[in-house]
Design a protein around this motif. Structure first.
Motif, short mmCIF file in Angstrom:
data_model
loop_
_atom_site.label_atom_id
_atom_site.label_comp_id
_atom_site.label_asym_id
_atom_site.label_seq_id
_atom_site.Cartn_x
_atom_site.Cartn_y
_atom_site.Cartn_z
N UNK A 1 47.80 40.03 12.50
CA UNK A 1 48.61 38.82 12.57
C UNK A 1 47.83 37.69 11.92
N UNK A 2 48.41 37.11 10.88
CA UNK A 2 47.76 36.05 10.13
C UNK A 2 46.44 36.57 9.59
N UNK A 3 45.31 35.94 9.92
CA UNK A 3 44.02 36.41 9.42
C UNK A 3 43.33 37.34 10.42
N UNK A 4 43.98 37.64 11.54
CA UNK A 4 43.37 38.44 12.60
C UNK A 4 43.82 39.89 12.52
N UNK A 5 42.97 40.77 13.06
CA UNK A 5 43.25 42.20 13.02
C UNK A 5 43.34 42.83 14.40
N UNK A 6 42.87 42.16 15.45
CA UNK A 6 42.83 42.76 16.78
C UNK A 6 43.25 41.75 17.85
N UNK A 7 43.67 42.28 19.00
CA UNK A 7 44.09 41.45 20.13
C UNK A 7 43.38 41.92 21.39
N UNK A 8 42.99 40.95 22.23
CA UNK A 8 42.34 41.24 23.51
C UNK A 8 43.07 40.47 24.60
N UNK A 9 43.52 41.19 25.63
CA UNK A 9 44.23 40.57 26.76
C UNK A 9 43.49 40.91 28.05
N UNK A 10 43.24 39.90 28.88
CA UNK A 10 42.60 40.10 30.18
C UNK A 10 43.42 39.39 31.25
N UNK A 11 43.71 40.10 32.34
CA UNK A 11 44.52 39.56 33.43
C UNK A 11 43.86 39.91 34.76
N UNK A 12 43.85 38.97 35.70
CA UNK A 12 43.25 39.24 37.01
C UNK A 12 43.96 38.49 38.11
N UNK A 13 44.00 39.09 39.28
CA UNK A 13 44.48 38.46 40.50
C UNK A 13 43.40 38.65 41.56
N UNK A 14 42.97 37.55 42.17
CA UNK A 14 41.92 37.60 43.18
C UNK A 14 42.43 36.93 44.44
N UNK A 15 42.38 37.62 45.56
CA UNK A 15 42.81 37.06 46.83
C UNK A 15 41.66 37.13 47.83
N UNK A 16 41.66 36.20 48.78
CA UNK A 16 40.62 36.18 49.79
C UNK A 16 41.12 35.56 51.07
N UNK A 17 40.46 35.86 52.17
CA UNK A 17 40.81 35.27 53.46
C UNK A 17 39.54 35.09 54.29
N UNK A 18 39.56 34.06 55.13
CA UNK A 18 38.48 33.81 56.08
C UNK A 18 39.15 33.35 57.37
N UNK A 19 39.24 34.24 58.34
CA UNK A 19 40.02 33.94 59.53
C UNK A 19 41.48 33.82 59.14
N UNK A 20 42.12 32.70 59.49
CA UNK A 20 43.52 32.49 59.12
C UNK A 20 43.69 31.82 57.77
N UNK A 21 42.61 31.36 57.18
CA UNK A 21 42.68 30.71 55.88
C UNK A 21 42.81 31.75 54.78
N UNK A 22 43.58 31.42 53.74
CA UNK A 22 43.84 32.36 52.65
C UNK A 22 43.80 31.63 51.32
N UNK A 23 43.43 32.36 50.29
CA UNK A 23 43.45 31.80 48.95
C UNK A 23 43.81 32.88 47.94
N UNK A 24 44.30 32.46 46.80
CA UNK A 24 44.62 33.40 45.72
C UNK A 24 44.43 32.70 44.39
N UNK A 25 43.97 33.45 43.41
CA UNK A 25 43.76 32.94 42.06
C UNK A 25 44.27 33.96 41.06
N UNK A 26 44.86 33.45 39.99
CA UNK A 26 45.37 34.32 38.92
C UNK A 26 44.89 33.78 37.58
N UNK A 27 44.50 34.68 36.70
CA UNK A 27 44.02 34.26 35.38
C UNK A 27 44.55 35.16 34.29
N UNK A 28 44.86 34.58 33.14
CA UNK A 28 45.35 35.33 31.99
C UNK A 28 44.71 34.76 30.73
N UNK A 29 44.15 35.63 29.91
CA UNK A 29 43.59 35.23 28.63
C UNK A 29 44.11 36.15 27.54
N UNK A 30 44.55 35.56 26.44
CA UNK A 30 45.03 36.32 25.29
C UNK A 30 44.33 35.80 24.06
#
Length: 356
Positions: free
Chosen positions: A180-209
């Motif tokens: 595509x254009x001047x490029x020849x390769x593609x790299x995609x990375x995706x992640x979902x990270x969840x955590x909890x401490x007692x009743x507290x909760x968190x989540x993170x999502x990341x996408x790179x192309x």
């Protein structure tokens, strides 16, 4: 709670040949996915471990050694990752043809004595923590695939469940030919990270192309340019019931983010490297969960820029990769002649790699 989430990032990387090392990739922009021939790809795409036979020690400093890796075998590959911090009881690799896998496991337990109460009495209770990580790599017709899973738990420092922590990560890496254009390769990375401490909760999502390509400037020089897009979002619930409940959120879009790196041979036994990374914040927003207009912020613009330098040496029996003090380029004679006693050292960290 963030402690648990952050402890899972190694799972994402472990479970994300030309002799190489983490030091080589660090000096070339920090993303092994842009350098398919480097051995650090085994952590993103485990099927690539079928291409290597090596013994490697990285994180070599004046204070000691970080980690060691041993990959061996003919048609079937086996590997052992030895963690210098001793965090993993099992950290192994296996590969066969188009398939590769990395597995890590650790389990700890022991008795914890509580702080004395007002009468001086203490309580002894059992506590422990566990972590499990696995990455499977496949080579398919549509490209290289790496699938990541990690899970951890910790009983905390008391017998109560309010400080019990847990976390999980799910990730995916994909690399394929994509002209595509001047490029020849593609790299995609995706992640979902969840955590909890007692009743507290968190989540993170990341996408790179990212799209990337290599240019051979001459027989001694390889130039890389990568251009991409990044998106991340996160939420954090404090776990308090009723009116005290607070859920904060954040999102960020990075575009463009660029990596420019050059690796060039000085002679047949030395290689110079430079990696430049720049990312522009297209938009960023946060909400601290207070429920008012003042709790929300939004920004646009701003860039992060960084440059790293490195050297590689071929000593025949082994390869040495190290970071490079940029002062070498502004005052090379002092370093080459050995008169840099009153300056910063040539480098601070190195990796040693043996291949066969």
């Amino acid at each position: 709670m963030r402690k648990v989430i952050h402890s899972l990032f190694p799972c994402l990387l472990i479970l994300t040949v030309v002799s190489g090392s983490d030091m080589r990739i660090g000096a070339l922009g920090g993303n092994a996915g842009f350098w398919p021939g480097d051995d650090q790809n085994i952590y993103m795409f485990p099927a690539t471990l079928n291409n290597f036979q090596l013994a490697q020690v990285d994180g070599v400093t004046g204070d000691g050694v970080g980690n060691a890796v041993f990959l061996f075998g003919d048609k079937t590959k086996y590997g052992f990752m030895l963690d210098g911090s001793g965090d993993d009881m099992i950290n192994m690799a296996w590969g066969n043809g188009e398939l590769g896998a990395l597995v890590s496991f650790d389990l700890n337990s022991g008795d914890i004595v509580s702080e004395p109460d007002s009468l001086g009495a203490t309580t002894t209770f059992a506590s422990g923590n566990m972590s499990l990580g696995a990455t499977v790599g496949l080579n398919q017709s549509f490209g290289e695939l790496g699938i990541v899973f990690g899970k951890s738990s910790d009983d905390g420092a008391s017998s109560a469940s309010t400080d019990d922590e847990s976390g999980m990560v799910i990730g995916l890496n994909l690399r394929r030919a994509q002209p595509l254009w001047v490029f020849e390769s593609m790299l995609v990375s995706f992640s979902i990270i969840t955590g909890s401490a007692g009743d507290a909760k968190s989540s993170d999502m990341g996408l790179n192309l990212d799209l990337f390509n290599h240019w051979t400037l001459n027989e001694n020089t390889d130039l890389l340019y990568a251009l991409g897009f990044g998106f991340s979002s996160g939420s954090n619930d404090n776990g308090v019931s009723g009116n005290g409940n607070v859920v904060s959120t954040s999102t960020a879009i990075t575009f463009p983010k660029s990596t420019f790196a050059v690796e060039t041979s000085i002679n047949d036994w030395a290689t110079a490297r430079v990696g430049v990374v720049n990312s522009h914040s297209l938009s960023s927003s946060t909400d601290d969960g207070a429920g008012s207009d003042n709790s929300k912020t939004s920004t646009m613009g701003g860039s992060d820029f960084g440059a790293v330098f490195g050297l590689g040496f071929n000593y025949g029996g082994f390869a040495l990769d190290m970071d490079l003090n940029p002062g070498f380029y502004t005052n090379p004679v002092s370093y080459i002649a050995g008169y840099n006693h009153f300056q910063k050292p040539l480098g601070s960290t190195a990796s040693i790699t043996y291949t066969w």
